[in-house]
Write a protein that holds these residues in place. Structure first.
Motif, PDB file in Angstrom:
ATOM      1  N   VAL A   1      20.405 -11.059   9.210  1.00 26.55           N
ATOM      2  CA  VAL A   1      20.693 -10.541  10.557  1.00 26.55           C
ATOM      3  C   VAL A   1      20.347  -9.059  10.717  1.00 26.55           C
ATOM      4  O   VAL A   1      19.702  -8.684  11.704  1.00 26.55           O
ATOM      5  N   PRO A   2      20.723  -8.169   9.795  1.00 26.52           N
ATOM      6  CA  PRO A   2      20.344  -6.760   9.976  1.00 26.52           C
ATOM      7  C   PRO A   2      18.827  -6.555  10.034  1.00 26.52           C
ATOM      8  O   PRO A   2      18.343  -5.727  10.810  1.00 26.52           O
ATOM      9  N   LYS A   3      18.081  -7.322   9.258  1.00 26.04           N
ATOM     10  CA  LYS A   3      16.629  -7.186   9.248  1.00 26.04           C
ATOM     11  C   LYS A   3      16.019  -7.759  10.530  1.00 26.04           C
ATOM     12  O   LYS A   3      15.045  -7.215  11.066  1.00 26.04           O
ATOM     13  N   LEU A   4      16.586  -8.838  11.024  1.00 22.93           N
ATOM     14  CA  LEU A   4      16.105  -9.405  12.282  1.00 22.93           C
ATOM     15  C   LEU A   4      16.412  -8.478  13.452  1.00 22.93           C
ATOM     16  O   LEU A   4      15.595  -8.325  14.373  1.00 22.93           O
ATOM     17  N   ARG A   5      17.582  -7.865  13.420  1.00 26.90           N
ATOM     18  CA  ARG A   5      17.934  -6.901  14.476  1.00 26.90           C
ATOM     19  C   ARG A   5      16.956  -5.731  14.492  1.00 26.90           C
ATOM     20  O   ARG A   5      16.552  -5.262  15.555  1.00 26.90           O
ATOM     21  N   ALA A   6      16.579  -5.270  13.314  1.00 28.88           N
ATOM     22  CA  ALA A   6      15.611  -4.172  13.236  1.00 28.88           C
ATOM     23  C   ALA A   6      14.263  -4.591  13.818  1.00 28.88           C
ATOM     24  O   ALA A   6      13.564  -3.788  14.451  1.00 28.88           O
ATOM     25  N   GLU A   7      13.912  -5.856  13.641  1.00 22.80           N
ATOM     26  CA  GLU A   7      12.632  -6.367  14.130  1.00 22.80           C
ATOM     27  C   GLU A   7      12.570  -6.388  15.655  1.00 22.80           C
ATOM     28  O   GLU A   7      11.483  -6.386  16.252  1.00 22.80           O
ATOM     29  N   LEU A   8      13.728  -6.407  16.310  1.00 21.17           N
ATOM     30  CA  LEU A   8      13.762  -6.412  17.775  1.00 21.17           C
ATOM     31  C   LEU A   8      13.216  -5.119  18.372  1.00 21.17           C
ATOM     32  O   LEU A   8      12.914  -5.075  19.566  1.00 21.17           O
TER      33      LEU A   8
ATOM     34  N   PRO B   1      25.330  -7.581  20.110  1.00 19.55           N
ATOM     35  CA  PRO B   1      25.008  -6.249  20.655  1.00 19.55           C
ATOM     36  C   PRO B   1      23.515  -5.923  20.611  1.00 19.55           C
ATOM     37  O   PRO B   1      23.063  -5.036  21.342  1.00 19.55           O
ATOM     38  N   ALA B   2      22.760  -6.620  19.790  1.00 23.04           N
ATOM     39  CA  ALA B   2      21.322  -6.356  19.686  1.00 23.04           C
ATOM     40  C   ALA B   2      20.533  -6.981  20.824  1.00 23.04           C
ATOM     41  O   ALA B   2      19.362  -6.645  21.030  1.00 23.04           O
ATOM     42  N   ILE B   3      21.169  -7.891  21.586  1.00 19.37           N
ATOM     43  CA  ILE B   3      20.477  -8.521  22.716  1.00 19.37           C
ATOM     44  C   ILE B   3      20.634  -7.597  23.916  1.00 19.37           C
ATOM     45  O   ILE B   3      21.524  -7.748  24.746  1.00 19.37           O
ATOM     46  N   THR B   4      19.761  -6.625  23.997  1.00 23.94           N
ATOM     47  CA  THR B   4      19.883  -5.561  24.986  1.00 23.94           C
ATOM     48  C   THR B   4      19.314  -5.982  26.346  1.00 23.94           C
ATOM     49  O   THR B   4      18.575  -6.967  26.462  1.00 23.94           O
ATOM     50  N   ARG B   5      19.645  -5.192  27.346  1.00 23.55           N
ATOM     51  CA  ARG B   5      19.119  -5.443  28.688  1.00 23.55           C
ATOM     52  C   ARG B   5      17.595  -5.363  28.692  1.00 23.55           C
ATOM     53  O   ARG B   5      16.922  -6.125  29.392  1.00 23.55           O
ATOM     54  N   SER B   6      17.043  -4.440  27.918  1.00 21.86           N
ATOM     55  CA  SER B   6      15.580  -4.301  27.884  1.00 21.86           C
ATOM     56  C   SER B   6      14.914  -5.551  27.328  1.00 21.86           C
ATOM     57  O   SER B   6      13.817  -5.927  27.770  1.00 21.86           O
ATOM     58  N   LEU B   7      15.567  -6.228  26.387  1.00 19.05           N
ATOM     59  CA  LEU B   7      15.011  -7.470  25.861  1.00 19.05           C
ATOM     60  C   LEU B   7      15.133  -8.591  26.885  1.00 19.05           C
ATOM     61  O   LEU B   7      14.215  -9.398  27.052  1.00 19.05           O
ATOM     62  N   LEU B   8      16.256  -8.657  27.573  1.00 20.75           N
ATOM     63  CA  LEU B   8      16.443  -9.685  28.602  1.00 20.75           C
ATOM     64  C   LEU B   8      15.433  -9.530  29.737  1.00 20.75           C
ATOM     65  O   LEU B   8      15.093 -10.513  30.404  1.00 20.75           O
TER      66      LEU B   8
ATOM     67  N   ALA C   1       6.734 -10.374  17.166  1.00 19.94           N
ATOM     68  CA  ALA C   1       7.798 -10.006  16.220  1.00 19.94           C
ATOM     69  C   ALA C   1       9.154 -10.040  16.914  1.00 19.94           C
ATOM     70  O   ALA C   1      10.132 -10.562  16.371  1.00 19.94           O
ATOM     71  N   ARG C   2       9.219  -9.479  18.128  1.00 22.00           N
ATOM     72  CA  ARG C   2      10.478  -9.481  18.862  1.00 22.00           C
ATOM     73  C   ARG C   2      10.880 -10.903  19.249  1.00 22.00           C
ATOM     74  O   ARG C   2      12.042 -11.303  19.078  1.00 22.00           O
ATOM     75  N   SER C   3       9.917 -11.660  19.753  1.00 22.71           N
ATOM     76  CA  SER C   3      10.203 -13.016  20.202  1.00 22.71           C
ATOM     77  C   SER C   3      10.702 -13.898  19.069  1.00 22.71           C
ATOM     78  O   SER C   3      11.696 -14.615  19.207  1.00 22.71           O
ATOM     79  N   GLN C   4      10.024 -13.837  17.931  1.00 18.66           N
ATOM     80  CA  GLN C   4      10.403 -14.703  16.814  1.00 18.66           C
ATOM     81  C   GLN C   4      11.724 -14.268  16.183  1.00 18.66           C
ATOM     82  O   GLN C   4      12.513 -15.101  15.740  1.00 18.66           O
ATOM     83  N   ALA C   5      11.979 -12.964  16.164  1.00 15.10           N
ATOM     84  CA  ALA C   5      13.266 -12.480  15.658  1.00 15.10           C
ATOM     85  C   ALA C   5      14.403 -12.975  16.545  1.00 15.10           C
ATOM     86  O   ALA C   5      15.461 -13.399  16.057  1.00 15.10           O
ATOM     87  N   LEU C   6      14.203 -12.933  17.847  1.00 15.04           N
ATOM     88  CA  LEU C   6      15.212 -13.441  18.780  1.00 15.04           C
ATOM     89  C   LEU C   6      15.427 -14.938  18.579  1.00 15.04           C
ATOM     90  O   LEU C   6      16.569 -15.418  18.558  1.00 15.04           O
ATOM     91  N   HIS C   7      14.334 -15.668  18.447  1.00 10.48           N
ATOM     92  CA  HIS C   7      14.430 -17.112  18.220  1.00 10.48           C
ATOM     93  C   HIS C   7      15.220 -17.402  16.945  1.00 10.48           C
ATOM     94  O   HIS C   7      16.092 -18.280  16.929  1.00 10.48           O
ATOM     95  N   THR C   8      14.924 -16.656  15.893  1.00 12.81           N
ATOM     96  CA  THR C   8      15.618 -16.877  14.618  1.00 12.81           C
ATOM     97  C   THR C   8      17.096 -16.518  14.727  1.00 12.81           C
ATOM     98  O   THR C   8      17.958 -17.229  14.198  1.00 12.81           O
ATOM     99  N   LEU C   9      17.414 -15.437  15.424  1.00 11.06           N
ATOM    100  CA  LEU C   9      18.818 -15.068  15.620  1.00 11.06           C
ATOM    101  C   LEU C   9      19.569 -16.169  16.370  1.00 11.06           C
ATOM    102  O   LEU C   9      20.734 -16.447  16.067  1.00 11.06           O
TER     103      LEU C   9
END
Length: 228
Positions: free
Chosen positions: A76-83, A108-115, A90-98
């Motif tokens: 999880v910490p490594k996937l969060r960093a990938e966001l 908390p890593a699912i930010t408004r900018s990602l949404l 990289a962002r899309s697949q990290a989100l999918h994996t999370l």
């Protein structure tokens, strides 16, 4: 002198890493499967890095599966960093994996900018991850963020948004009612189609959209008269 076991592991790891970068997608798929079958934390960085560049959908899905086989406190910490990556995949697949890991500490890593990411695939992955990870007390706020994007993109993007909202349940009803009063007919139709899906999850999205467009074009009273 290198112990035999260590040397054997080094050779085996090298072969797996080479296979993970092979030109043949079937070879890469088998390598990801082998790593996931016998999960080792030492592979986490390689798996995440490969997710960012892997062109084959099925291989990416296997990479995600392999990552879910590892302890969340490692992944999880490594996937969060990938966001924060500049590479959309990289962002899309990290989100999918999370979303597949399902560890709510990642919320908390699912930010408004990602949404609201400009890349549709990143945004769609963020929507799916958000509805899995969101705490109960923040569902209304999430619904409002998602509803702000009614009318975005093509059919697949709109279907993803509708599905995400429907997954939140009845808390979305107020934002749907508000969106159905907007001036933009595309927004009203998308919100109305989502409301129909909320009431009947088995309804087809295209049929719901067609019905919603009739309501927008004719008005609800005239639509009911036409249907009689």
């Amino acid at each position: 002198m290198v112990p035999i076991n260590s040397e054997h592991r080094y050779v085996q790891d090298t072969r797996l890493l080479d296979a993970l970068a092979a030109g043949n997608s079937s070879t890469r798929l088998k390598a990801a499967l082998a790593i996931g079958t016998h999960p080792e934390p030492r592979f986490v960085d390689v798996l995440i890095a490969r997710c960012a560049i892997e062109p084959d959908f099925f291989v990416r899905d296997m990479l995600t599966w392999a990552l879910t086989r590892l302890p969340p406190e490692i992944t999880v910490p490594k996937l969060r960093a990938e966001l924060r990556s500049g590479r959309a995949q990289a962002r899309s697949q990290a989100l999918h994996t999370l979303s597949k890991v399902g560890d709510r500490n990642a919320w908390p890593a699912i930010t408004r900018s990602l949404l609201h990411d400009a890349d549709d695939e990143v945004a769609r992955s963020a929507w799916r991850a958000a509805v899995v990870l969101v705490p109960d007390g923040e569902k209304e706020a999430l619904a409002a963020e998602l509803a702000a994007q009614f009318g975005r993109g093509d059919r697949e993007v709109r279907l993803s948004l509708s599905r995400a909202l429907v997954a939140l349940g009845d808390v979305v009803e107020p934002v749907l009612r508000t969106a159905m009063t907007r001036h933009d007919p595309t927004v009203r139709a998308h919100a109305s189609a989502t409301e129909r899906l909320l009431r009947d999850p088995d309804a087809g999205f295209d049929l719901a959209v067609d019905a919603a467009r009739r309501v927008v074009a004719l008005g609800p009273q005239r639509e009911e008269t036409t249907a009689c």
